[in-house]
Scaffold this motif. Sequence first.
Motif, PDB file in Angstrom:
ATOM      1  N   GLY A 178       0.867  -1.224   0.024  1.00 45.72           N
ATOM      2  CA  GLY A 178      -0.147  -0.167   0.040  1.00 45.72           C
ATOM      3  C   GLY A 178       0.873   1.408  -0.029  1.00 45.72           C
ATOM      4  N   LEU A 179       2.054   1.097   0.162  1.00 49.14           N
ATOM      5  CA  LEU A 179       3.110   2.455   0.364  1.00 49.14           C
ATOM      6  C   LEU A 179       2.767   3.364  -1.267  1.00 49.14           C
ATOM      7  CD1 LEU A 179       5.100   3.909   1.819  1.00 49.14           C
ATOM      8  CD2 LEU A 179       6.737   2.552   0.925  1.00 49.14           C
ATOM      9  N   PRO A 180       2.896   2.834  -2.171  1.00 49.94           N
ATOM     10  CA  PRO A 180       2.804   3.768  -3.535  1.00 49.94           C
ATOM     11  C   PRO A 180       1.487   4.601  -3.293  1.00 49.94           C
ATOM     12  CG  PRO A 180       3.491   1.534  -4.249  1.00 49.94           C
ATOM     13  CD  PRO A 180       3.312   1.463  -2.740  1.00 49.94           C
ATOM     14  N   ASP A 181       0.354   3.758  -3.074  1.00 51.22           N
ATOM     15  CA  ASP A 181      -0.914   4.545  -2.838  1.00 51.22           C
ATOM     16  C   ASP A 181      -0.926   5.598  -1.843  1.00 51.22           C
ATOM     17  OD1 ASP A 181      -1.914   2.782  -5.130  1.00 51.22           O
ATOM     18  OD2 ASP A 181      -2.731   1.501  -3.701  1.00 51.22           O
ATOM     19  N   ALA A 182      -0.112   5.290  -0.611  1.00 46.62           N
ATOM     20  CA  ALA A 182      -0.121   6.244   0.236  1.00 46.62           C
ATOM     21  C   ALA A 182       0.847   7.450  -0.305  1.00 46.62           C
ATOM     22  CB  ALA A 182       0.402   5.601   1.670  1.00 46.62           C
ATOM     23  N   LEU A 183       1.708   7.287  -0.787  1.00 43.94           N
ATOM     24  CA  LEU A 183       2.638   8.295  -1.490  1.00 43.94           C
ATOM     25  C   LEU A 183       1.860   9.351  -2.231  1.00 43.94           C
ATOM     26  CD1 LEU A 183       6.068   6.954  -1.609  1.00 43.94           C
ATOM     27  CD2 LEU A 183       5.324   7.995   0.042  1.00 43.94           C
ATOM     28  N   ASP A 184       0.904   8.639  -3.224  1.00 42.18           N
ATOM     29  CA  ASP A 184       0.164   9.546  -4.249  1.00 42.18           C
ATOM     30  C   ASP A 184      -0.637  10.386  -3.153  1.00 42.18           C
ATOM     31  OD1 ASP A 184       1.382   8.252  -6.308  1.00 42.18           O
ATOM     32  OD2 ASP A 184      -0.352   6.531  -6.599  1.00 42.18           O
ATOM     33  N   LEU A 185      -1.268   9.827  -2.184  1.00 40.02           N
ATOM     34  CA  LEU A 185      -2.202  10.617  -1.628  1.00 40.02           C
ATOM     35  C   LEU A 185      -1.431  11.554  -0.687  1.00 40.02           C
ATOM     36  CD1 LEU A 185      -4.537   8.066   0.041  1.00 40.02           C
ATOM     37  CD2 LEU A 185      -5.084   9.635  -1.772  1.00 40.02           C
ATOM     38  N   LEU A 186      -0.123  11.413  -0.361  1.00 42.82           N
ATOM     39  CA  LEU A 186       0.507  12.627   0.275  1.00 42.82           C
ATOM     40  C   LEU A 186       0.906  13.643  -0.753  1.00 42.82           C
ATOM     41  CD1 LEU A 186       3.209  10.550   2.395  1.00 42.82           C
ATOM     42  CD2 LEU A 186       1.214  12.049   3.276  1.00 42.82           C
ATOM     43  N   VAL A 187       1.091  13.014  -2.118  1.00 41.76           N
ATOM     44  CA  VAL A 187       1.364  14.299  -2.875  1.00 41.76           C
ATOM     45  C   VAL A 187       0.197  15.224  -3.101  1.00 41.76           C
ATOM     46  CG1 VAL A 187       1.719  14.353  -5.328  1.00 41.76           C
ATOM     47  CG2 VAL A 187       3.359  12.840  -4.091  1.00 41.76           C
ATOM     48  N   ILE A 188      -1.036  14.636  -3.129  1.00 40.27           N
ATOM     49  CA  ILE A 188      -2.139  15.377  -3.360  1.00 40.27           C
ATOM     50  C   ILE A 188      -2.495  16.386  -2.269  1.00 40.27           C
ATOM     51  CG2 ILE A 188      -4.817  15.083  -3.425  1.00 40.27           C
ATOM     52  CD1 ILE A 188      -4.080  12.439  -5.075  1.00 40.27           C
ATOM     53  N   CYS A 189      -2.193  15.597  -1.137  1.00 40.44           N
ATOM     54  CA  CYS A 189      -2.471  16.483   0.065  1.00 40.44           C
ATOM     55  C   CYS A 189      -1.277  17.634   0.280  1.00 40.44           C
ATOM     56  CB  CYS A 189      -2.401  15.560   1.513  1.00 40.44           C
ATOM     57  SG  CYS A 189      -3.465  14.269   1.496  1.00 40.44           S
ATOM     58  N   ALA A 190      -0.104  17.225   0.062  1.00 40.44           N
ATOM     59  CA  ALA A 190       0.990  18.444  -0.157  1.00 40.44           C
ATOM     60  C   ALA A 190       0.647  19.477  -1.198  1.00 40.44           C
ATOM     61  CB  ALA A 190       2.438  17.743  -0.343  1.00 40.44           C
ATOM     62  N   GLU A 191       0.077  19.125  -2.341  1.00 43.41           N
ATOM     63  CA  GLU A 191      -0.281  19.930  -3.283  1.00 43.41           C
ATOM     64  C   GLU A 191      -1.460  21.007  -2.753  1.00 43.41           C
ATOM     65  OE1 GLU A 191      -0.508  17.724  -6.768  1.00 43.41           O
ATOM     66  OE2 GLU A 191       1.610  17.835  -6.939  1.00 43.41           O
ATOM     67  N   ALA A 192      -2.313  20.438  -1.944  1.00 38.42           N
ATOM     68  CA  ALA A 192      -3.517  20.878  -1.713  1.00 38.42           C
ATOM     69  C   ALA A 192      -3.120  22.047  -0.399  1.00 38.42           C
ATOM     70  CB  ALA A 192      -4.595  19.833  -0.963  1.00 38.42           C
ATOM     71  N   GLY A 193      -1.959  22.024   0.117  1.00 32.92           N
ATOM     72  CA  GLY A 193      -1.489  22.901   1.249  1.00 32.92           C
ATOM     73  C   GLY A 193      -1.776  22.286   2.426  1.00 32.92           C
ATOM     74  N   LEU A 194      -1.815  20.970   2.534  1.00 34.49           N
ATOM     75  CA  LEU A 194      -2.096  20.379   4.117  1.00 34.49           C
ATOM     76  C   LEU A 194      -0.643  20.428   4.658  1.00 34.49           C
ATOM     77  CD1 LEU A 194      -4.630  17.626   3.705  1.00 34.49           C
ATOM     78  CD2 LEU A 194      -4.951  19.961   4.589  1.00 34.49           C
ATOM     79  N   THR A 195      -0.288  20.607   5.862  1.00 39.34           N
ATOM     80  CA  THR A 195       0.857  20.453   6.783  1.00 39.34           C
ATOM     81  C   THR A 195       1.054  18.843   6.543  1.00 39.34           C
ATOM     82  OG1 THR A 195      -0.294  19.963   8.815  1.00 39.34           O
ATOM     83  CG2 THR A 195       0.338  22.429   8.048  1.00 39.34           C
ATOM     84  N   VAL A 196       2.273  18.695   7.204  1.00 38.45           N
ATOM     85  CA  VAL A 196       2.852  17.237   6.897  1.00 38.45           C
ATOM     86  C   VAL A 196       2.024  16.160   7.853  1.00 38.45           C
ATOM     87  CG1 VAL A 196       4.770  15.629   7.351  1.00 38.45           C
ATOM     88  CG2 VAL A 196       5.161  17.907   6.433  1.00 38.45           C
ATOM     89  N   ASP A 197       1.570  16.809   9.234  1.00 35.13           N
ATOM     90  CA  ASP A 197       1.154  15.989  10.156  1.00 35.13           C
ATOM     91  C   ASP A 197      -0.334  15.741   9.823  1.00 35.13           C
ATOM     92  OD1 ASP A 197       0.892  18.443  10.519  1.00 35.13           O
ATOM     93  OD2 ASP A 197       0.587  18.722  12.552  1.00 35.13           O
ATOM     94  N   ALA A 198      -1.049  16.867   9.315  1.00 31.19           N
ATOM     95  CA  ALA A 198      -2.241  16.907   8.448  1.00 31.19           C
ATOM     96  C   ALA A 198      -2.444  15.689   7.483  1.00 31.19           C
ATOM     97  CB  ALA A 198      -2.921  18.129   8.175  1.00 31.19           C
ATOM     98  N   ALA A 199      -1.532  15.853   6.515  1.00 35.01           N
ATOM     99  CA  ALA A 199      -1.545  14.901   5.428  1.00 35.01           C
ATOM    100  C   ALA A 199      -1.357  13.527   5.862  1.00 35.01           C
ATOM    101  CB  ALA A 199      -0.212  15.409   4.409  1.00 35.01           C
ATOM    102  N   PHE A 200      -0.379  13.239   6.815  1.00 34.33           N
ATOM    103  CA  PHE A 200      -0.304  11.891   7.338  1.00 34.33           C
ATOM    104  C   PHE A 200      -1.733  11.692   8.038  1.00 34.33           C
ATOM    105  CE2 PHE A 200       4.276  12.133   6.802  1.00 34.33           C
ATOM    106  CZ  PHE A 200       4.574  10.947   6.528  1.00 34.33           C
ATOM    107  N   ASP A 201      -2.218  12.252   8.688  1.00 34.16           N
ATOM    108  CA  ASP A 201      -3.449  12.127   9.302  1.00 34.16           C
ATOM    109  C   ASP A 201      -4.520  11.643   8.299  1.00 34.16           C
ATOM    110  OD1 ASP A 201      -5.168  11.648  11.821  1.00 34.16           O
ATOM    111  OD2 ASP A 201      -6.151  13.374  10.610  1.00 34.16           O
ATOM    112  N   ARG A 202      -4.637  12.658   7.207  1.00 35.55           N
ATOM    113  CA  ARG A 202      -5.587  12.198   5.956  1.00 35.55           C
ATOM    114  C   ARG A 202      -5.497  10.929   5.631  1.00 35.55           C
ATOM    115  NH1 ARG A 202     -10.612  13.723   4.865  1.00 35.55           N
ATOM    116  NH2 ARG A 202     -11.104  13.700   2.453  1.00 35.55           N
ATOM    117  N   VAL A 203      -4.012  10.415   5.030  1.00 35.95           N
ATOM    118  CA  VAL A 203      -3.995   9.356   4.429  1.00 35.95           C
ATOM    119  C   VAL A 203      -4.231   8.334   5.141  1.00 35.95           C
ATOM    120  CG1 VAL A 203      -1.920   7.889   3.327  1.00 35.95           C
ATOM    121  CG2 VAL A 203      -1.932  10.486   2.802  1.00 35.95           C
ATOM    122  N   ALA A 204      -4.116   8.440   6.692  1.00 40.58           N
ATOM    123  CA  ALA A 204      -4.079   7.439   7.530  1.00 40.58           C
ATOM    124  C   ALA A 204      -5.593   6.878   7.572  1.00 40.58           C
ATOM    125  CB  ALA A 204      -3.758   7.638   8.904  1.00 40.58           C
TER     126      ALA A 204
END
Length: 336
Positions: A184-210
């Motif tokens: 599941g790591l590639p899918d999680a990284l794709d979601l992290l990219v989307i969250c980072a481009e959307a302007g979320l912080t790192v901790d909020a991006a990890f929480d959203r992906v989780a």
Amino acid sequence: MLTQPAGPTILGFDVVFIGTLLIAVAAAAVIFAIYTAITVRDPMAKRVKALGERREQLKAGIAVAPRKRQSVVRRTEATDKLTNVLGSFKMLQDSQIKAVQQKLFQAGIRKKEYAVAVIFARLVAPIVLGTVVGLLVYWVEYWPEWSSFKRFMAFAFAVGAGYKGPDIFLQNKITKRTDAIRKGLPDALDLLVICAEAGLTVDAAFDRVARELGRAYPELGDEFALTSIELAFLTDRRMAFENLSYRVNLDSVRGVVTTMIQTERYGTPLASALRVLSAEFRNERMMRAEEKAARLPAIMTIPLILFILPVLFIVILGPAACSIADAFSGGGPGAK
């Protein structure tokens, strides 16, 4: 001395006893399957409880870096008893406990005090299994026809299985959990990219992906949720990423951790770095699938020879063989 019961045997074992044992195992498996099907539990409750405990620990200021821990065993009554027993045998060392604790974390077991139980099982299991097998083989002589070499090998196998059993169990859980996280790591990284481009912080991006991947990949969602909690509460954000690589025995996760630490330190673009890593991991997953597909013909050769070809020959050549036998014996349809 116990004499072996009369009856058919296979390799010195009573066929009736083996059949009864197999029937008992099959009945127990059926009962266990029915029980697990009836008592279906939501795994989210256990995960939420574990994450809540970790959050409360961080709030209380208990969390420290794993490599800086001085007291590595949580003090409980059962742990104190096991620690005293192992301490009397000079078998309890901090380095050994730390290694077992890391394996427990990698297996998804958050209770650090279980490390003492694993070390205690290494001590007790060989003694118990060796004593049982030794009594059956040498004192009771349940298999009197066995040679001395076969008896010694049975005793040595019981002792070795008792000593390596806890390690094999932990390694099996680590392997399964690591494979699930790798998938599941590639899918999680794709979601992290989307969250980072959307302007979320790192901790909020990890929480959203989780939260998004918690159902599809619960192991990866659990690790990302823990990382999000540690990013929110720990004073050193680098420690939270290092804890992620500490809990997951995977080179890909270590690469992600290194990338996250570099972006935190130097301010490099996070989305572009994660996009490159995601592409690499996705290609790696495709190559691994192709490798398994390439090994499939070699793996299927033995089942094909042992199980499929004999049945095929019987079905094709059986009627012709019967007709030829009838013709030579004079019992064909035209015989008088």
